[in-house]
Design a protein around this motif. Structure first.
Motif, PDB file in Angstrom:
ATOM      1  N   PRO A   7       1.120  -1.257  -0.078  1.00  0.00           N
ATOM      2  CA  PRO A   7       0.023  -0.305  -0.425  1.00  0.00           C
ATOM      3  C   PRO A   7       0.735   1.475   0.147  1.00  0.00           C
ATOM      4  O   PRO A   7       1.827   1.484   0.578  1.00  0.00           O
ATOM      5  CB  PRO A   7      -0.624   0.067   1.706  1.00  0.00           C
ATOM      6  N   THR A   8       0.190   2.154  -0.671  1.00  0.00           N
ATOM      7  CA  THR A   8       0.942   3.241  -0.498  1.00  0.00           C
ATOM      8  C   THR A   8       0.792   4.492   1.224  1.00  0.00           C
ATOM      9  O   THR A   8       0.564   4.470   1.270  1.00  0.00           O
ATOM     10  CB  THR A   8       0.525   4.624  -1.145  1.00  0.00           C
ATOM     11  N   ASP A  66       3.584  -4.775  11.740  1.00  0.00           N
ATOM     12  CA  ASP A  66       3.368  -3.952  10.407  1.00  0.00           C
ATOM     13  C   ASP A  66       3.541  -2.460  11.250  1.00  0.00           C
ATOM     14  O   ASP A  66       3.745  -1.494  10.877  1.00  0.00           O
ATOM     15  CB  ASP A  66       2.306  -4.044   9.983  1.00  0.00           C
ATOM     16  N   ARG A  70       6.310   0.822  10.719  1.00  0.00           N
ATOM     17  CA  ARG A  70       5.348   2.256  10.173  1.00  0.00           C
ATOM     18  C   ARG A  70       6.075   3.098  11.496  1.00  0.00           C
ATOM     19  O   ARG A  70       6.516   4.151  10.742  1.00  0.00           O
ATOM     20  CB  ARG A  70       4.136   2.036  10.293  1.00  0.00           C
ATOM     21  N   GLU A 119      -2.934  -8.345   2.366  1.00  0.00           N
ATOM     22  CA  GLU A 119      -2.918  -7.195   0.814  1.00  0.00           C
ATOM     23  C   GLU A 119      -3.566  -6.459   1.715  1.00  0.00           C
ATOM     24  O   GLU A 119      -3.595  -5.073   1.652  1.00  0.00           O
ATOM     25  CB  GLU A 119      -3.380  -7.387  -0.145  1.00  0.00           C
ATOM     26  N   ARG A 122      -3.653  -4.239   4.484  1.00  0.00           N
ATOM     27  CA  ARG A 122      -2.685  -2.991   4.692  1.00  0.00           C
ATOM     28  C   ARG A 122      -1.748  -3.543   4.902  1.00  0.00           C
ATOM     29  O   ARG A 122      -1.301  -2.370   5.430  1.00  0.00           O
ATOM     30  CB  ARG A 122      -3.547  -1.829   4.558  1.00  0.00           C
ATOM     31  N   ALA A 310     -10.856  -3.151   7.391  1.00  0.00           N
ATOM     32  CA  ALA A 310     -10.261  -1.817   8.356  1.00  0.00           C
ATOM     33  C   ALA A 310     -11.171  -2.662   9.680  1.00  0.00           C
ATOM     34  O   ALA A 310     -10.273  -2.307  10.565  1.00  0.00           O
ATOM     35  CB  ALA A 310     -10.735  -0.735   7.388  1.00  0.00           C
ATOM     36  N   ARG A 313      -8.925  -4.788  11.477  1.00  0.00           N
ATOM     37  CA  ARG A 313      -7.471  -3.886  11.470  1.00  0.00           C
ATOM     38  C   ARG A 313      -7.321  -3.804  12.817  1.00  0.00           C
ATOM     39  O   ARG A 313      -6.984  -3.500  14.071  1.00  0.00           O
ATOM     40  CB  ARG A 313      -7.113  -3.434  10.314  1.00  0.00           C
ATOM     41  N   ASP A 400      -3.508   6.518   8.019  1.00  0.00           N
ATOM     42  CA  ASP A 400      -3.198   5.813   6.850  1.00  0.00           C
ATOM     43  C   ASP A 400      -1.939   5.143   7.776  1.00  0.00           C
ATOM     44  O   ASP A 400      -2.050   4.006   7.181  1.00  0.00           O
ATOM     45  CB  ASP A 400      -3.277   6.214   5.605  1.00  0.00           C
ATOM     46  N   GLY A 404      -2.627   1.913   8.845  1.00  0.00           N
ATOM     47  CA  GLY A 404      -2.644   1.206   8.568  1.00  0.00           C
ATOM     48  C   GLY A 404      -3.991   1.151   7.496  1.00  0.00           C
ATOM     49  O   GLY A 404      -4.728   0.032   7.435  1.00  0.00           O
ATOM     50  N   ALA A 406      -7.273   3.423   6.173  1.00  0.00           N
ATOM     51  CA  ALA A 406      -7.711   4.266   5.483  1.00  0.00           C
ATOM     52  C   ALA A 406      -8.756   5.168   5.144  1.00  0.00           C
ATOM     53  O   ALA A 406      -9.988   4.026   5.866  1.00  0.00           O
ATOM     54  CB  ALA A 406      -7.971   4.108   3.506  1.00  0.00           C
TER      55      ALA A 406
END
Length: 407
Positions: A7-8, A66, A70, A119, A122, A310, A313, A400, A404, A406
């Protein structure tokens, strides 16, 4: 082996760098500041044995690291992340035999399911995603180094590592001898095998058995035992003294203890990992979530049922990564309500409140990845007074980049 699309991740660099991360180090038995000083931050996390789908316990582990990935990036560090896949091992072969399926087809299917789950959640992919099958040469090289140094011995065609050859053996988990024997027996060890020099000595190379996959080697045809594949893969891809060796708390012993000792002895004077970081266990229906008990909540099934990833998560992030906790249906409901409240508040975010929120969330996550505190800070922000909307982009980027999710 390929991982999954990345992910961006928005940058918060215009607000300065996040503080250095302090994490609880299992070996040190206290929090330590993880500030890589020479090159990229190097992270190795033990991956799946792909004989079943990704469950919430797996997801909790990989989401924890993760958050570390980050946090390091936001603190200005390049990150080199490696994860393995144990794509040949007893549980995989046993499941394939039970179901009358080729073990390679079973592994391929479950690895692909894991990719899709990661994926959707994220999770930032590893830079090197390495299967044991593709790392056989690395394993053989390490077993040979141990043999040549006199720290491995043969028992009926199998090769074992002499754990007492490492003076620091036991320094990762700090368990008593009695506890190590118990845990080894519960977690795949063969303490009572005749011919072993020490009950805790672990299998490096399993000699060829009828009907099992095998590869040629100087030790004879066979396949890797457990532990040594992580020693070999981590060192080959990250070098000496990786910053963090990570996984669930069930890997402290024997897996992380053994893999560290093998690396120490195979390469004298080296330090395998500077810190060992472990996540807690997730229970369901009153017991630890495990394949053997069958009390599993699968990420893929939740997604197939229409659950927003989401929400999954955020449901996991509501529990501190080091805590043991129990999954309930309420976790998803609370996560959905939380995300909806954040989204309602986003269009009216003021710049001052958003800037303060960035600093507070960064500080929470730098403090042993305190994601529950970060969520509470966002809840308080969402319940606060409306602003002029000038901080909406900043809050969106914060959630984000650091959580992680959006908005």
């Amino acid at each position: 082996m390929r991982a999954w699309p990345a992910p961006t991740v928005p940058s918060l660099e215009h607000l300065g760098r996040a503080p250095a991360v302090r994490l609880h180090d299992t070996a040190a038995r206290e929090p330590r500041t993880l500030e890589p000083l020479d090159g990229p931050a190097r992270l190795y996390v033990c991956g799946i044995t792909p004989y079943d789908a990704t469950h919430i316990g797996h997801a909790a582990t990989y989401l924890a690291f993760d958050l570390l990935n980050r946090a390091w990036r936001d603190a200005g560090h390049e990150v080199r992340y490696v994860q393995n896949v144990t794509d040949v091992d007893d549980p995989l072969l046993e499941r394939a035999d039970r179901d009358g399926e080729d073990w390679r087809a079973l592994a391929d299917r479950e690895i692909e399911r894991f990719r899709r789950d990661c994926e959707a959640l994220r999770i930032l992919p590893p830079d090197a995603y390495v299967g044991v099958v593709e790392a056989i040469d690395l394993v053989v090289e390490m077993v040979e180094a141990l043999r040549e140094a006199g720290h491995a011995y043969e028992v009926d065609g199998d090769w074992y590592f002499s754990v007492r050859s490492d003076p620091s053996f036991g320094s990762v988990g700090h368990y008593s001898e009695e506890e190590m024997l118990r845990l080894a027996a519960e977690r795949g060890g063969d303490n009572d095998r005749p011919g072993k020099k020490d009950p805790l000595d672990c299998l490096l190379w399993r000699g060829e058995r009828p009907g099992e996959p095998s590869w040629p080697s100087p030790m004879g045809a066979g396949r890797p035992g457990w532990h040594v594949e992580c020693s070999a893969i981590a060192r080959a891809h990250l070098g000496d003294a990786i910053d963090v060796q990570g996984g669930g708390s069930d890997l402290v012993f024997p897996h992380h203890e053994m893999s560290a000792s093998e690396a120490h002895v195979a390469h004298p004077g080296s330090t395998f990992a500077k810190s060992y970081v472990h996540g807690g266990m997730v229970a369901y229906q009153g017991a630890k979530m495990s394949k053997s008990l069958g009390n599993l909540v699968f990420v893929s099934r939740l997604r197939e049922a229409g659950v927003d990833p989401a929400h999954i998560r955020l449901a996991i992030a509501a529990h501190h990564y080091r805590s043991d906790w129990e999954w309930t249906d309420d976790d998803l409901r609370i996560a959905g309500e939380r995300l909806a409240a954040w989204r309602r508040a986003l269009p009216t975010a003021g710049l001052d409140s958003a800037t303060a929120l960035v600093a507070d969330v960064r500080a929470a996550l730098a403090d042993d990845l305190d994601a529950p505190r970060a969520l509470e800070l966002l809840d308080a922000w969402a319940a606060g007074p409306a602003g002029d909307g000038s901080g909406a982009g900043l809050v969106r980027d914060l959630v984000d980049a650091r959580l992680g999710v959006a908005l």
